[in-house]
Design a protein around this motif. Structure first.
Motif, short mmCIF file in Angstrom:
data_model
loop_
_atom_site.label_atom_id
_atom_site.label_comp_id
_atom_site.label_asym_id
_atom_site.label_seq_id
_atom_site.Cartn_x
_atom_site.Cartn_y
_atom_site.Cartn_z
N LEU A 274 45.10 51.22 79.00
CA LEU A 274 45.91 51.39 80.21
C LEU A 274 46.19 52.88 80.47
CD1 LEU A 274 47.08 49.43 82.21
CD2 LEU A 274 49.20 49.40 80.91
N LEU B 78 48.47 44.74 85.66
CA LEU B 78 48.02 45.75 84.71
C LEU B 78 48.98 45.90 83.52
CD1 LEU B 78 46.58 48.61 86.94
CD2 LEU B 78 45.34 47.15 85.38
N THR C 72 44.94 41.68 82.48
CA THR C 72 45.11 43.12 82.28
C THR C 72 43.79 43.77 81.89
OG1 THR C 72 47.39 42.79 81.60
CG2 THR C 72 46.35 44.83 80.93
N THR D 58 41.67 46.38 84.07
CA THR D 58 41.58 47.75 83.54
C THR D 58 40.14 48.16 83.33
OG1 THR D 58 43.60 47.19 82.34
CG2 THR D 58 42.59 49.29 81.84
#
Lengths: 315, 113
Positions: free
Chosen positions: A159, A253, A296, A300
């Motif tokens: 992230l 996210l 996520t 990503t």
């Protein structure tokens, strides 16, 4: 010489030849294509090393996603190649670099030949505690139970890398769409594949994600396949990347790491240690973390390939 | 020679090849490629060590194998960040040179203007 050894020696020679080609070839685009082949050959070596989970990751991420990322970059930087070629260092630097490279490789080779025998291993410990986690794949158990701190930090590192890529956006494009808008012939083969492959790819990706609890596979490999399907649709011009200012995007996210952290700290109350699972609840909690991490990771990984925001958000 | 020793030596050679490319090739994208060659060599070395840890019916030690999956994903995100930096440099300056004299020229221009 046995057949298995012959296969191993051929794989080794092939990988070394492709690595030499990647370094030596003049055209960067050719080097990137070589890198994709290199990733797939390494995946075969991982199978030979009895690491099918790593083989899937290497093929999907090492060859696939990294290849897609570098092909895009090589295409954009093509014009600069002739200029930088003039900066190639002289014979002295190249000789010194070769001496250094051979020295480092030789030191590592000596280390390989001097490895202790019998080798230290944590396999018995992992297998002995496998039943307490409820998962059947020891690698998944290591990733999400025995060494879950690594996986948590990894999800955050990925992230942070995306935040780094986004923060390189010029001011005028902040909050806008990552990457260029792709256009392809609507009747061409790319648009056809982008309609035909995703239904199959989504099922394969979800299957690899789900089966990871008991057999080789898992969320990273599954998420990479789903991300690749999304990128295919984007590259074919059938959809656009979402503007990075969208709230739903930002929520998805951070949701994976947040759920992971919440379950981790809940463990300090219910199980007596951070990232520990209360007895009997390990499997459902591991599945909950994996399901939360999935969107996520898909977003990503795909947005890391899509790159820095370049176009204005809609007014 | 068994498979883990063979691939361990292969990994050592890959690190050497990648290190040479990293130093010698002036193009940033080629340096990123060479750095990934080194990374893959390190992963392969680790994988060969994991294979030596085969026990209790498992083909290899699962702990290093799980760490390898983590490592490959992190290497990908670092590569994506490095590529984004190079592309931004290209957008700003129109070239991707890392030569130390090129920025000096750029700095010398503004006082004249």
């Amino acid at each position: 010489m046995t057949l298995a050894l012959a296969v191993d020696i051929s794989l080794t020679l092939l990988v070394l030849a492709v690595a030499g080609w990647i370094i030596a070839v003049r055209d960067t685009f050719a080097a990137v294509i070589g890198f994709v082949a290199y990733g797939l050959l390494l995946a075969l070596i991982w199978v030979r090393l009895a690491a099918p989970d790593v083989a899937l990751t290497e093929a999907a991420i090492g060859g696939g996603l990294t290849g897609a990322l570098l092909i895009g970059a090589a295409g954009r930087l093509r014009k600069t190649e002739a200029a930088t070629r003039a900066e190639y260092p002289g014979v002295l630097i190249r000789t010194l670099a070769a001496i250094l490279a051979v020295t480092v490789a030789a030191a590592l080779a000596v280390g390989v030949l001097a490895l202790p025998d019998p080798a230290p291993t944590l396999a018995p410990a992992a297998v002995a505690s496998l039943a307490t986690t409820g998962v059947g794949n020891p690698v998944t158990a290591v990733l999400l139970a025995f060494r879950s701190m690594d996986t948590l930090l990894e999800a955050i590192v990925v992230l942070l890398a995306l935040l780094g890529v986004w923060s390189l956006a010029p001011d005028r494009a902040w909050g806008g769409y990552p990457g260029p808008r792709h256009h392809a012939d609507p009747d061409g083969i790319l648009a056809y594949l982008a309609r035909f492959l995703p239904p199959i790819g989504i099922i394969v990706g979800l299957y690899i994600f789900w089966i990871g609890a008991d057999l080789p596979g898992g969320k990273f490999q599954g998420a990479t396949i789903l991300a690749a399907m999304w990128l295919l649709v984007i590259e074919a011009g059938l959809a656009d990347t979402p503007p990075i200012s969208r709230t739903w995007l930002r929520v998805l996210l951070v949701i994976g790491p947040l759920v992971f952290i919440a379950i981790g700290f809940a463990g300090s109350i219910t199980a007596g240690a951070v990232l520990a699972y209360p007895e009997g609840y390990a499997k459902p909690l591991i599945v909950a973390i994996e399901i939360a991490l999935m969107p996520t990771l898909v977003l990503t990984l795909a947005l890391l390939v899509a790159g820095t925001p370049q176009r204005m958000p809609p007014q | 020679m068994n498979a883990s020793t063979l691939f361990g030596l292969c990994a050592a050679a890959l690190v050497g090849v990648g290190l040479y490319g990293l130093i010698v090739n002036p193009q940033p994208l080629r340096k990123i490629l060479a750095f990934n060659l080194i990374g893959c060599g390190v992963f392969l070395l680790f994988g060969a060590i994991a294979r030596r840890g085969a026990a209790v019916g498992m083909g290899g030690d699962p702990v290093p194998q799980a760490l390898l999956i983590t490592g490959i994903v992190v290497a990908f995100s670092a590569t994506a960040l490095a590529v984004a930096l190079v592309l931004r440099l290209f957008d700003e300056t129109g070239s991707v040179t890392l030569a130390s004299d090129a920025p000096a020229k750029a700095q010398a221009d503004p006082p004249d203007a």
